[in-house]
Design a protein around this motif. Structure first.
Motif, mmCIF file in Angstrom:
data_model
loop_
_atom_site.group_PDB
_atom_site.id
_atom_site.type_symbol
_atom_site.label_atom_id
_atom_site.label_comp_id
_atom_site.label_asym_id
_atom_site.label_seq_id
_atom_site.Cartn_x
_atom_site.Cartn_y
_atom_site.Cartn_z
ATOM 1 N N TYR A 1 11.956 22.454 14.468
ATOM 2 C CA TYR A 1 10.878 22.223 13.739
ATOM 3 C C TYR A 1 9.832 23.630 13.874
ATOM 4 N N SER B 1 23.378 8.223 20.372
ATOM 5 C CA SER B 1 24.553 9.135 20.991
ATOM 6 C C SER B 1 23.691 10.743 21.178
ATOM 7 N N VAL C 1 17.815 11.985 23.387
ATOM 8 C CA VAL C 1 16.914 10.817 23.827
ATOM 9 C C VAL C 1 17.448 9.693 24.159
ATOM 10 N N GLY D 1 26.685 7.662 14.709
ATOM 11 C CA GLY D 1 27.254 7.550 13.287
ATOM 12 C C GLY D 1 28.669 7.893 13.285
ATOM 13 N N HIS E 1 25.418 3.315 12.478
ATOM 14 C CA HIS E 1 24.064 3.312 11.657
ATOM 15 C C HIS E 1 24.420 3.463 10.339
ATOM 16 N N ARG E 2 25.526 4.066 9.928
ATOM 17 C CA ARG E 2 25.946 4.454 8.614
ATOM 18 C C ARG E 2 26.537 3.275 7.795
ATOM 19 N N ASN F 1 14.856 3.957 8.834
ATOM 20 C CA ASN F 1 15.297 2.666 9.343
ATOM 21 C C ASN F 1 14.006 1.793 9.578
ATOM 22 N N LEU G 1 4.913 7.373 19.172
ATOM 23 C CA LEU G 1 5.107 8.109 20.726
ATOM 24 C C LEU G 1 5.099 9.735 20.323
ATOM 25 N N LEU H 1 5.391 12.963 22.961
ATOM 26 C CA LEU H 1 5.456 13.596 24.385
ATOM 27 C C LEU H 1 4.110 14.317 24.987
ATOM 28 N N GLY I 1 26.621 13.496 14.117
ATOM 29 C CA GLY I 1 27.829 13.539 15.006
ATOM 30 C C GLY I 1 27.289 13.859 16.649
ATOM 31 N N ALA I 2 26.086 13.524 16.767
ATOM 32 C CA ALA I 2 25.755 13.873 18.108
ATOM 33 C C ALA I 2 26.418 13.219 19.259
HETATM 34 P P1 NAP Z 1 19.569 14.465 18.953
HETATM 35 O O1 NAP Z 1 20.328 14.656 20.062
HETATM 36 O O2 NAP Z 1 19.934 15.331 17.965
HETATM 37 O O3 NAP Z 1 20.193 13.234 18.420
HETATM 38 C C1 NAP Z 1 19.838 12.512 17.094
HETATM 39 C C2 NAP Z 1 20.289 11.073 17.026
HETATM 40 O O4 NAP Z 1 19.787 10.451 15.977
HETATM 41 C C3 NAP Z 1 21.809 10.745 17.350
HETATM 42 O O5 NAP Z 1 21.979 9.796 17.907
HETATM 43 C C4 NAP Z 1 21.928 10.591 15.691
HETATM 44 O O6 NAP Z 1 23.255 9.814 15.768
HETATM 45 C C5 NAP Z 1 21.118 9.665 15.327
HETATM 46 N N1 NAP Z 1 20.714 9.312 13.927
HETATM 47 C C6 NAP Z 1 21.217 9.955 13.045
HETATM 48 N N2 NAP Z 1 21.203 9.445 11.811
HETATM 49 C C7 NAP Z 1 20.703 8.201 12.264
HETATM 50 C C8 NAP Z 1 20.161 7.155 11.356
HETATM 51 N N3 NAP Z 1 20.294 6.974 10.027
HETATM 52 N N4 NAP Z 1 19.490 6.012 11.823
HETATM 53 C C9 NAP Z 1 19.506 5.820 13.578
HETATM 54 N N5 NAP Z 1 19.968 7.223 14.281
HETATM 55 C C10 NAP Z 1 20.546 8.185 13.541
HETATM 56 O O7 NAP Z 1 18.133 14.258 18.949
HETATM 57 P P2 NAP Z 1 16.977 13.695 20.121
HETATM 58 O O8 NAP Z 1 17.068 14.967 21.186
HETATM 59 O O9 NAP Z 1 17.948 12.562 20.894
HETATM 60 O O10 NAP Z 1 15.955 13.262 19.143
HETATM 61 C C11 NAP Z 1 15.845 12.242 18.568
HETATM 62 C C12 NAP Z 1 14.637 12.450 17.450
HETATM 63 O O11 NAP Z 1 13.642 11.868 18.253
HETATM 64 C C13 NAP Z 1 14.710 13.695 17.043
HETATM 65 O O12 NAP Z 1 14.111 13.365 15.444
HETATM 66 C C14 NAP Z 1 13.589 14.432 17.717
HETATM 67 O O13 NAP Z 1 12.729 15.388 17.012
HETATM 68 C C15 NAP Z 1 12.672 13.217 18.016
HETATM 69 N N6 NAP Z 1 11.798 13.416 19.391
HETATM 70 C C16 NAP Z 1 10.484 13.055 19.146
HETATM 71 C C17 NAP Z 1 9.869 13.074 20.434
HETATM 72 C C18 NAP Z 1 8.309 12.694 20.354
HETATM 73 O O14 NAP Z 1 7.646 13.146 20.993
HETATM 74 N N7 NAP Z 1 7.835 11.782 19.290
HETATM 75 C C19 NAP Z 1 10.307 13.561 21.605
HETATM 76 C C20 NAP Z 1 11.706 13.789 21.556
HETATM 77 C C21 NAP Z 1 12.234 13.740 20.492
HETATM 78 P P3 NAP Z 1 24.632 10.473 15.135
HETATM 79 O O15 NAP Z 1 24.516 11.897 15.094
HETATM 80 O O16 NAP Z 1 25.762 9.813 15.695
HETATM 81 O O17 NAP Z 1 24.634 9.783 13.532
#
Ligand code: NAP
Length: 320
Positions: free
Chosen positions: A45, A150, A153, A173, A192-193, A221, A261, A263, A311-312
């Motif tokens: 981003y 997956s 986080v 997914g 979740h798909r 969601n 939230l 961070l 596909g994380a």
């Molecule tokens: P990541 O490693 O890319 O993982 C993304 C996760 O989202 C995977 O488990 C993916 O599953 C899942 N996902 C995809 N489509 C989805 C759906 N329709 N419903 C539910 N889950 C779905 O990213 P991450 O590091 O874990 O971060 C997750 C999110 O939190 C990101 O958007 C990130 O920007 C955000 N984040 C925010 C903060 C904050 O301070 N607010 C801090 C850290 C992260 P599949 O690939 O298996 O479909």
């Protein structure tokens, strides 16, 4: 040293491997020789120029890194050259051979944790802890839905929650992602798909609903989440990439809470709590970061593509 540099905001191709001057630690600063740098969605981003907080150009991306202390500036008390450490925030950027950090943002890396795993800790594990404990008030015995379990986080949420004694439903997914979520401690896994996946989740809870949701994609969601909550349930909005219409009555009837939230809003005291919990969990074996792929630093553009694809499967890290 070699470092990834961004001179213009844009697509992954703006990430260029270049030579820059070695940073030098000033008072209270620690210089880390980076052995692995974590790639987080937020890095993409920021690189695109779409994020609320923009760095001055040119800059070196990356917040999370693990490595060996190269030098400690005057007044640094806790670290000396040779120590294995991880960081959740650098001054000069994590995607480089050397990264300069404030001492308060450097944490000891237990000997049994690899540098790649150390680079998976900063943003993902801090966010998971903040979601469950500092925002979501998670309690043993509660049912937790990790909606997007997956990724970086999500896996951290599953591991923290399992150690606490929660009952965990995790979603992913892909088959591989769901197998990973299960192996990390989720009691049930859901796709979740799938259309109507929320019916499956309600059925798992015997119709009672879930007490807490760690939500990775709220713009898709949140409306369904509110319908899956038990009385007094909470949704912590961790990830969001757009807007969504909800029916506030779903929250009203359940006296539910929707908790944001971010961070970077964590105070120094909260960060100290977070990293004490992370280091303890690494030492006692309840926290075990999962590495999907290690790529050379020069492949930073590819890493930014991969982290945004479905596909994380744990973390992608760059190795200088
Ligand atoms: P990541 O490693 O890319 O993982 C993304 C996760 O989202 C995977 O488990 C993916 O599953 C899942 N996902 C995809 N489509 C989805 C759906 N329709 N419903 C539910 N889950 C779905 O990213 P991450 O590091 O874990 O971060 C997750 C999110 O939190 C990101 O958007 C990130 O920007 C955000 N984040 C925010 C903060 C904050 O301070 N607010 C801090 C850290 C992260 P599949 O690939 O298996 O479909």
């Amino acid at each position: 040293m070699k470092a990834i540099r961004v001179s213009d905001f844009g697509g992954p191709d703006v990430l260029k491997l270049q030579n820059v001057a070695d940073p030098k630690p000033d008072s209270g600063q620690v210089l880390i020789r980076v052995k692995a740098a974590g790639v987080n969605p937020v890095d993409t981003y920021i690189r695109s120029g779409a994020y609320a907080r923009k760095p001055n150009l040119p800059y070196t991306p990356g917040m999370d890194a693990a490595g060996i202390v190269e030098a400690a500036g005057p007044g640094v008390k806790q670290f000396k050259p040779g120590d294995h450490v991880y960081t959740n925030a650098t001054i000069t950027g994590a995607c480089a051979e050397l990264a300069l950090c404030e001492e308060s943002r450097v944490h000891r890396l237990p000997a049994k944790i690899s540098f790649a795993q150390g680079a998976a800790l900063g943003v993902p594990y801090s966010t998971a802890y903040r979601a469950l404990f500092q925002r979501g008030a998670a309690r043993p015995g509660e049912v937790l839905l990790v909606h997007g379990a997956s990724g970086g986080v999500g896996i951290a949420c599953v591991q923290f929650a399992r150690a606490l004694g929660m009952t965990i439903i995790g979603t992913a997914g892909s088959d591989k992602g769901r197998a990973l979520v299960s192996a990390q401690g989720a009691h049930d896994v859901v796709d979740h798909r799938m259309v109507d996946y929320e019916k499956q989740i309600m059925s798992i809870t015997g119709g009672s609903g879930v007490n807490l949701i760690a939500e990775m994609l709220a713009n898709v969601n949140l409306a369904k989440d509110l319908g899956m909550l038990a009385q007094g349930g909470r949704v912590v909005v961790i990830g969001n990439r757009g807007t969504i219409e909800i029916n506030p009555r779903d929250a009203m009837a359940r006296e539910a809470g929707i908790l944001g939230l971010i961070l970077w809003a964590a105070t120094d005291a909260e960060l100290a709590e977070i990293h004490s919990a992370i280091v303890a969990g690494l030492e006692n074996g309840t926290l075990r970061p999962v590495i999907r792929q290690e790529l050379p630093l020069a492949d930073a553009p590819r890493s930014h593509q991969l982290v945004m694809e479905p596909g994380a499967y744990g973390k992608i890290v760059l190795v200088p």
